[in-house]
Write an enzyme that holds these catalytic residues in place. Structure first.
Site, PDB file in Angstrom:
ATOM      1  CE1 TYR A  14      -3.284  -2.933   0.646  1.00 48.91           C
ATOM      2  CE2 TYR A  14      -2.239  -3.200   2.792  1.00 48.91           C
ATOM      3  CZ  TYR A  14      -3.105  -3.650   1.819  1.00 48.91           C
ATOM      4  OH  TYR A  14      -3.791  -4.816   2.013  1.00 48.91           O
ATOM      5  CE1 TYR A 142      -8.590  -5.773   2.168  1.00 45.66           C
ATOM      6  CE2 TYR A 142      -8.454  -7.083   4.172  1.00 45.66           C
ATOM      7  CZ  TYR A 142      -7.905  -6.647   2.979  1.00 45.66           C
ATOM      8  OH  TYR A 142      -6.670  -7.111   2.598  1.00 45.66           O
ATOM      9  CG  ASP A 245     -13.396 -12.432   6.949  1.00 44.74           C
ATOM     10  OD1 ASP A 245     -12.597 -12.796   7.839  1.00 44.74           O
ATOM     11  OD2 ASP A 245     -13.063 -11.732   5.974  1.00 44.74           O
ATOM     12  CE  LYS A 274      -5.576  -8.952   9.725  1.00 47.10           C
ATOM     13  NZ  LYS A 274      -6.664  -8.887   8.751  1.00 47.10           N
TER      14      LYS A 274
HETATM   15  C1  LIG Z   1      -6.797  -9.152   7.236  1.00 43.74           C
HETATM   16  C2  LIG Z   1      -8.114  -9.675   6.812  1.00 43.74           C
HETATM   17  C3  LIG Z   1      -8.237 -10.612   5.761  1.00 43.74           C
HETATM   18  C4  LIG Z   1      -7.045 -11.049   4.932  1.00 43.74           C
HETATM   19  O1  LIG Z   1      -6.113 -11.744   5.667  1.00 43.74           O
HETATM   20  P1  LIG Z   1      -4.610 -11.895   5.084  1.00 43.74           P
HETATM   21  O2  LIG Z   1      -3.949 -12.790   6.069  1.00 43.74           O
HETATM   22  O3  LIG Z   1      -4.024 -10.520   5.060  1.00 43.74           O
HETATM   23  O4  LIG Z   1      -4.719 -12.489   3.742  1.00 43.74           O
HETATM   24  C5  LIG Z   1      -9.491 -11.103   5.488  1.00 43.74           C
HETATM   25  N1  LIG Z   1     -10.572 -10.709   6.177  1.00 43.74           N
HETATM   26  C6  LIG Z   1     -10.490  -9.832   7.189  1.00 43.74           C
HETATM   27  C7  LIG Z   1     -11.720  -9.466   7.939  1.00 43.74           C
HETATM   28  C8  LIG Z   1      -9.272  -9.262   7.531  1.00 43.74           C
HETATM   29  O5  LIG Z   1      -9.199  -8.355   8.507  1.00 43.74           O
END
Ligand SMILES: *Cc1c(COP(=O)(O)O)cnc(C)c1O
Length: 428
Positions: A14, A142, A245, A274
């Site tokens: 970015y 996202y 997600d 994460k």
């Molecule tokens: C960070 C994130 C992703 C992507 O994860 P990466 O490990 O960076 O590929 C997907 N969904 C959410 C909600 C996120 O915060």
């Protein structure tokens, strides 16, 4: 050899290549702080894109990786298994909402979401509904940076509009607007908007995807558990899978272990990454319920789920994830998160001067997450440097100045972070 001799070939995420300055080098860290070359230490308000929930150099996590490295660093999961993968899968089934009994590993949040989306489409295919091959996502969403994920990020405000011609077309419903503590009636309009899209397009929709309660990178938009409950009912009504997600919200970020717990809703598919490994190694898990899993039991070649990232179930990642979970539970992180939440409420939410500041449009807090939303991104220009001079690492997203601290952050350090966030508006 000095790093100032020639520019580094590292291409940063970015980053505007023309205006970027050399990135400071991190040489180590401890607890909520990392250390730069030259000795400067910075209190990390973001816990490195929200994943370093135990902070840096946690002795138990480091020891777990060392021990596992001495036994087995990697082996393919194709046709083989190993103890850390098996134990982690069992642990994830135990801690996630009732009914998510099957675990597919991958190596990052984006790939975990790709897996979820493919699973949903193939599920309907296997049930004789091949027309259900589009997805329904929310504005402000996202879900990652790979092509499949970009196609379900907010198509206007998200950062991927440039790629519109390259991406598959999906359906979008408006982002929820009712706040976290909204009464059930207050989510009616949000759910009506969701229903409208489903009524029109459900024949083509495999799954509804959402970041439950907290749309993170799309602007830290928070909503009510009633919205999740309503979404669950709509998905059942329209034969659409519900995918949560929880890459950002999972492992305590919203104040409960998972955002789904606030609503007592079980999605059909849930994605974790994460915080999964405490940030110590990249990994992800896509969990599915029996209904989804069992659709893949059959005789035809199409019944195999055709996905298999090289590093799925990596033993080092699984082992450190197990240790992360053990520390989380043994040290009662949920009460630490509640303590951080009280500081965030008191120092940010209850600060009348901050809320009334002309540059500030909103202040929101949920679990160990807080955001000061400015009217425009320009209001935050220079805040990173300003915070760094005060010993804090802040990195806003657009017009959102936020913190998602490590859960081991002491209350004094939490107040240091809120002081700097507020100070940018009130003390300059
Ligand atoms: C960070 C994130 C992703 C992507 O994860 P990466 O490990 O960076 O590929 C997907 N969904 C959410 C909600 C996120 O915060």
């Amino acid at each position: 050899m000095s790093s100032t001799l020639s520019p580094s070939p590292v291409w940063h995420p970015y980053a505007h290549l023309k205006s970027q300055r050399p990135a400071p080098k991190v040489v180590g860290g401890e607890g909520p702080r990392f250390i730069l070359e030259g000795g400067e230490t910075l209190l990390d308000a973001t816990c490195s894109w929200w994943c370093m929930i135990h902070g840096y150099a946690h002795p138990r996590l480091v020891a777990a990786i060392r021990e596992q490295a001495g036994e087995l660093c990697h082996v393919m999961l194709g046709g083989l298994s190993h103890e850390p993968a098996d134990r982690l899968a069992r642990a994830l089934v135990r801690v996630t909402p009732e009914g998510l009994n099957h675990v597919f590993f991958s190596d990052s949040g984006s790939v975990g979401m790709e897996v979820a989306m493919k699973m949903a489409v193939q599920y309907h295919q296997l049930r004789g509904k091949p027309g259900k091959h589009r997805l329904l996502s929310l504005m402000k969403a996202y879900h990652g940076d790979t092509a499949g994920c970009m196609a379900v990020c907010d198509p206007e405000e998200g950062m991927h509009s440039l790629f519109a011609g390259y991406l598959p077309q999906h359906h979008f419903a408006p982002a929820p607007t009712a706040p976290f503590d909204a009464e059930p009636e207050a989510v009616a309009a949000d759910l009506a908007a969701l229903r409208e899209v489903l009524e029109r397009h459900h024949h083509a929709i495999a799954a509804l995807l959402m970041e439950p309660l907290l749309q993170a990178a799309g602007g830290l938009n928070m909503t009510s558990p009633h919205y999740l409950q309503g979404a669950r009912r709509l998905c059942d009504e329209f034969d659409v899978l519900l995918v949560f997600d929880e890459v950002a919200t999972g492992f305590g970020r919203t104040g409960r272990m998972f955002a789904a717990n606030h609503a007592e809703v079980t999605p059909d598919i849930m994605v974790l990454s994460k915080g999964l490994t405490g940030g110590y190694l990249g990994h992800a898990a896509t969990l599915a319920n029996d209904r989804v899993h069992d659709a893949f039991i059959g005789d035809s070649p199409e019944h195999a789920f055709l996905h298999g990232p090289t590093f799925m179930g990596n033993p080092l990642a699984c082992r450190v994830a197990l240790e992360s979970l053990a520390v989380f539970e043994e040290e009662d992180y949920l009460s630490r998160i509640a303590a951080l939440n009280r500081v965030l409420q008191k120092e940010l939410l209850a600060d009348e001067a901050l809320r009334a500041h002309p540059a500030v449009s909103d202040v929101r807090v949920l679990g160990a997450t807080a955001v000061i939303e400015a009217h425009a991104a320009g209001e935050l220009a220079g805040v990173g440097d300003w915070a760094r001079e005060r010993g804090v690492w802040l990195r806003p997203i657009g017009r959102w100045l936020y913190t998602m601290p490590a859960y081991i952050t002491a209350e004094d350090d939490m107040r240091r972070i809120t002081e700097v966030m507020k100070g940018w508006f009130l003390m300059r």
